[in-house]
Design a protein around this motif. Sequence first.
Motif, PDB file in Angstrom:
ATOM      1  N   PHE A 153       0.850  -1.194   0.000  1.00 58.64           N
ATOM      2  CA  PHE A 153       0.000   0.000   0.000  1.00 58.64           C
ATOM      3  C   PHE A 153       0.882   1.239   0.000  1.00 58.64           C
ATOM      4  O   PHE A 153       0.722   2.126  -0.840  1.00 58.64           O
ATOM      5  N   GLU A 154       1.849   1.277   0.900  1.00 58.48           N
ATOM      6  CA  GLU A 154       2.732   2.445   0.941  1.00 58.48           C
ATOM      7  C   GLU A 154       3.662   2.499  -0.263  1.00 58.48           C
ATOM      8  O   GLU A 154       4.046   3.573  -0.706  1.00 58.48           O
ATOM      9  N   THR A 155       4.029   1.344  -0.809  1.00 60.33           N
ATOM     10  CA  THR A 155       4.861   1.364  -2.022  1.00 60.33           C
ATOM     11  C   THR A 155       4.025   1.666  -3.270  1.00 60.33           C
ATOM     12  O   THR A 155       4.564   1.706  -4.376  1.00 60.33           O
ATOM     13  N   VAL A 156       2.741   1.881  -3.083  1.00 64.54           N
ATOM     14  CA  VAL A 156       1.756   2.216  -4.125  1.00 64.54           C
ATOM     15  C   VAL A 156       1.907   1.313  -5.356  1.00 64.54           C
ATOM     16  O   VAL A 156       1.921   1.766  -6.499  1.00 64.54           O
ATOM     17  N   THR A 157       1.998   0.022  -5.092  1.00 63.12           N
ATOM     18  CA  THR A 157       2.192  -0.949  -6.176  1.00 63.12           C
ATOM     19  C   THR A 157       0.957  -0.987  -7.073  1.00 63.12           C
ATOM     20  O   THR A 157      -0.127  -1.377  -6.641  1.00 63.12           O
ATOM     21  N   TRP A 158       1.158  -0.579  -8.301  1.00 62.71           N
ATOM     22  CA  TRP A 158       0.058  -0.472  -9.263  1.00 62.71           C
ATOM     23  C   TRP A 158       0.631  -0.683 -10.657  1.00 62.71           C
ATOM     24  O   TRP A 158       1.182   0.218 -11.268  1.00 62.71           O
ATOM     25  N   LEU A 159       0.502  -1.885 -11.159  1.00 60.80           N
ATOM     26  CA  LEU A 159       1.115  -2.259 -12.420  1.00 60.80           C
ATOM     27  C   LEU A 159       0.084  -2.986 -13.275  1.00 60.80           C
ATOM     28  O   LEU A 159      -0.693  -3.792 -12.761  1.00 60.80           O
ATOM     29  N   SER A 160       0.081  -2.700 -14.568  1.00 59.50           N
ATOM     30  CA  SER A 160      -0.879  -3.342 -15.471  1.00 59.50           C
ATOM     31  C   SER A 160      -0.133  -4.131 -16.542  1.00 59.50           C
ATOM     32  O   SER A 160       1.017  -3.830 -16.878  1.00 59.50           O
ATOM     33  N   ASP A 161      -0.809  -5.129 -17.101  1.00 54.25           N
ATOM     34  CA  ASP A 161      -0.207  -5.943 -18.153  1.00 54.25           C
ATOM     35  C   ASP A 161       0.181  -5.112 -19.372  1.00 54.25           C
ATOM     36  O   ASP A 161       1.199  -5.375 -20.013  1.00 54.25           O
TER      37      ASP A 161
END
Length: 276
Positions: free
Chosen positions: A110-118
């Motif tokens: 959450f704090e590393t704001v992990t947000w990755l898409s294919d």
Amino acid sequence: MSAADWYAHKSLGDGLFWIQERFYQSDNRANIWLLRGTHQDVVIDTGLGLRSLPDYIDANGLLGKDPQRKNPLLAVATHAHFDHSGGLHQFQQVGVHSAEVDALANGDNFETVTWLSDREITVAPSPGWRARHYKVKAVQPTHILQEGDVINLGNRQLTVLHMPGHSRGSICLHDRDNKLLFSGDAVYDGAMIDWLPYSQVSDYISSCERLIGLVDSEQVDQVLPGHYNTFGAKRLHRIASTYISRADTCPAKFSTFAWRTLAGLALRASNPRCAC
């Protein structure tokens, strides 16, 4: 896919290398900086960590062939966000600001704001790879950094400047003698993001005021940012000044609140086990 295929680099001279992840096509793709010293080498930010960055550095001889090896390569994250910290676990020595030690040690995505898409990964690093399975791996920092700390490379020194706003542990590394600023996401030549978890507009304004002070006192000639291209002191002054003038307006405050709310909901949904 091998590390040799995943990364590419460019020498900028004087022991400085610019490394990027070739098949991560996104505005979130971070710049990776490798700086050689006579006593210590340092890599500044590490990308997603989908392939071994140390293997790439070694295979391409970026640290040279000195038979008397210096200290192990030190990896410093300018902040804990996934696009900068994903490869930290690959290194023996890891540095980060004290405010974000727990996020990395606990693997708090959450704090590393992990947000990755294919769609951002144009060629999968391995068969069957999917972005939804990607997480920043927990790592225990060996170097807990604070404002004013100096990383001694031997022939050059990097001073830690705590520049919160984008995140609470954001730092810049300042090579005062050469007037270089490795700025992370404290400043870059693009829309500056102040609406993520642990972003703080008031802190960002203070950090931008400090950046302007560095320019006015002629302490910076070139900025090597966390994203996009390098730029000079005049551009740094303009970017920081523009942010200050816009950040405290009512439309900007409303936009920041709305984006922070949406980002928080999305990150909690994608990281349901985070301690948030």
